[in-house]
Design an enzyme around this catalytic site. Structure first.
Site, short mmCIF file in Angstrom:
data_model
loop_
_atom_site.label_atom_id
_atom_site.label_comp_id
_atom_site.label_asym_id
_atom_site.label_seq_id
_atom_site.Cartn_x
_atom_site.Cartn_y
_atom_site.Cartn_z
N ASP A 1 -12.32 -8.86 4.30
CA ASP A 1 -13.61 -8.77 3.58
C ASP A 1 -14.20 -10.17 3.40
OD1 ASP A 1 -13.52 -6.02 3.30
OD2 ASP A 1 -14.10 -6.06 1.19
N ASP B 1 -3.24 -18.21 0.32
CA ASP B 1 -4.22 -18.88 -0.55
C ASP B 1 -4.95 -19.98 0.21
OD1 ASP B 1 -1.76 -20.16 -0.43
OD2 ASP B 1 -1.70 -20.72 -2.55
N TYR C 1 0.82 -1.20 0.00
CA TYR C 1 0.00 0.00 0.00
C TYR C 1 0.86 1.27 0.00
CZ TYR C 1 -4.74 -1.78 0.86
OH TYR C 1 -5.97 -2.35 0.74
N ASP D 1 -6.39 -6.93 4.01
CA ASP D 1 -7.51 -6.25 3.34
C ASP D 1 -8.43 -7.29 2.70
OD1 ASP D 1 -8.98 -4.06 2.28
OD2 ASP D 1 -8.05 -4.46 0.33
N LYS E 1 2.83 -15.45 2.57
CA LYS E 1 3.09 -16.17 1.32
C LYS E 1 4.60 -16.42 1.29
CE LYS E 1 1.69 -17.77 -2.71
NZ LYS E 1 0.79 -18.93 -2.85
C1 IPM Z 1 -10.37 -0.93 4.09
C2 IPM Z 1 -10.60 -0.29 2.73
C3 IPM Z 1 -9.41 0.59 2.40
C4 IPM Z 1 -8.20 -0.30 2.29
C5 IPM Z 1 -9.60 1.46 1.14
C6 IPM Z 1 -10.82 2.32 1.25
C7 IPM Z 1 -8.38 2.27 0.85
O1 IPM Z 1 -10.83 -1.25 1.77
O2 IPM Z 1 -10.31 -0.19 5.09
O3 IPM Z 1 -10.24 -2.14 4.15
O4 IPM Z 1 -7.95 -0.90 1.24
O5 IPM Z 1 -7.47 -0.40 3.28
MN MN Z 2 -10.80 -3.28 2.49
#
Ligand code: IPM
Ligand code: MN
Length: 371
Positions: free
Chosen positions: A249, A221, A142, A245, A189
């Site tokens: 999710d 993975d 990032y 990240d 990884k």
């Molecule tokens: C999160 C979001 C952020 C990230 C974006 C909005 C930059 O997806 O907080 O997980 O990728 O960290």
């Molecule tokens: Mn995110």
């Protein structure tokens, strides 16, 4: 206790869910004699519209001088559809993370029994799922150098980690594991990436200081598969920025609704608390978004202030709404309550205005008068 909180309502549903969290925080302040002072600041698309910058200096300054930041959501479709836009809402959040050195992003994942039916996973795989992801937040791909050659045909994002960056979050994750079921899984990884090999080496060394915590390793993975196949095996997951990240999710679907999940981003100074859902622009202003992600983020903030009794009361209140079917549209599209109603029920619960053996009809009635 007296605390200064920067409130960033942000974009989309951010303002309406944050307002519910503030209602609940105010009820806590009244009940327990605390004083929470709020200062409103801008970030994201809202800040671009009003000031031209996704993170005005004033917001950084206020955040640096605060005890905590309560944040709503970031993002607007007009930027999502144009990934080449030079000024983007997300830059605000990334810059704030970096400016405050919020190096650890903490996302608890719980499968609420009353919501098992909403999860795409089988109920038998959801029982007793309770784990927490520690995602490194200010390093890795990032924040490495980014470049594109003059022809625009080759692009590069560097992934860099230092020993110090790995150490500081690892200590937090191990300490958390000690308070929980004493298991820590490093997701990396290491069969391919040099940075992952450094993570393994450093985390192994650190683990000797936490002999009561069982440490294991999973390639990312495989971890992605295990989170779906057998999520209850996890207690604390520790991982770098990009992997975190993605798998956070993925893990969020376990709970049945993204709208429920809180998060904390902490460093050495002020810390930031935000629901993990995005700005959900289609729902903005309709009073239908789930405020629990924001309300439970406020509970994490109280834990951060060591106000554990207060945080526990908010969690009890949230559980009570879920168990009694007081839920928003994402959870029950037919019999749903409004964002503001859920906020009021939770703040009433906190203020002792609702007894646990409440007659549901009164609430129904109450619902119809409020709406
Ligand atoms: C999160 C979001 C952020 C990230 C974006 C909005 C930059 O997806 O907080 O997980 O990728 O960290
Ligand atoms: Mn995110």
């Amino acid at each position: 206790m007296n605390r200064n909180i920067v409130v960033i309502e942000g974009d989309g549903i951010g303002p309406e869910v944050t307002r519910q969290a503030l209602k609940v925080l105010n009820a806590i302040a009244d009940q327990f004699n605390h004083e929470f002072n709020y200062r409103y600041c801008l970030m994201g698309a809202d800040a671009i519209d009003k000031t031209g910058s996704p993170l005005p200096d004033e917001t950084i300054e206020a955040a640096l001088n605060s005890d905590a930041i309560l944040f709503g959501a970031i993002g607007h479709p007009k930027y999502d559809n144009d990934p080449t836009a030079k000024i983007r809402p997300e830059q605000g959040l990334l810059k704030l993370r970096k400016s405050l050195q919020l190096f650890a992003n903490i996302r608890p994942i719980i499968a609420y029994p009353s919501l098992h039916h909403l999860s795409p996973l089988k109920t038998k795989n959801l029982e007793d799922v309770d784990f927490v992801i520690y995602r490194e937040l200010t390093g890795g791909i990032y924040f490495g150098n980014k470049s594109t050659n003059p022809e625009g045909t080759i692009a590069q994002d560097d992934c860099i980690y230092s020993r110090e960056e790995i150490e500081r979050i690892s200590h937090l994750a191990f300490k958390q594991a000690q308070k929980r079921r004493k298991k820590l899984t490093l997701v990396d990884k290491a069969n391919v990436l040099e940075t992952s090999r450094l993570w393994r080496k450093v985390v192994k060394e650190i683990s000797t200081a936490y002999p009561d915590v069982a440490l294991d390793f999973l390639f990312v993975d495989n971890a992605a598969m295990q989170i779906i196949l057998n999520p209850k095996q996890f207690d604390v997951i520790l991982t770098e920025n990009m992997f975190g990240d993605i798998i956070s999710d993925e893990a969020s679907v376990i709970s049945g609704s993204l709208g429920l999940l809180p998060s904390a981003s902490i460093g050495s100074g002020s810390a930031l608390f935000e629901p993990i859902h995005g700005s959900y622009p289609q729902a903005a202003g309709k009073d239908i978004a789930n405020p629990l992600g924001s309300i439970l983020s406020a509970a994490m903030m109280l834990d951060h202030f060591s106000l554990h009794r207060e945080a526990g009361l908010i969690r009890n209140a949230a559980n009570w709404t879920l168990q009694n079917g007081f839920v928003t549209k994402d959870i029950d599209p037919v019999n749903f309550y409004f964002t503001s109603t859920i906020g009021e029920l939770i703040s009433d619960f906190v203020s002792n205005k609702i007894t646990v053996d409440v007659n549901k009809e009164n609430i129904e009635l109450r619902k119809s008068t409020i709406i």
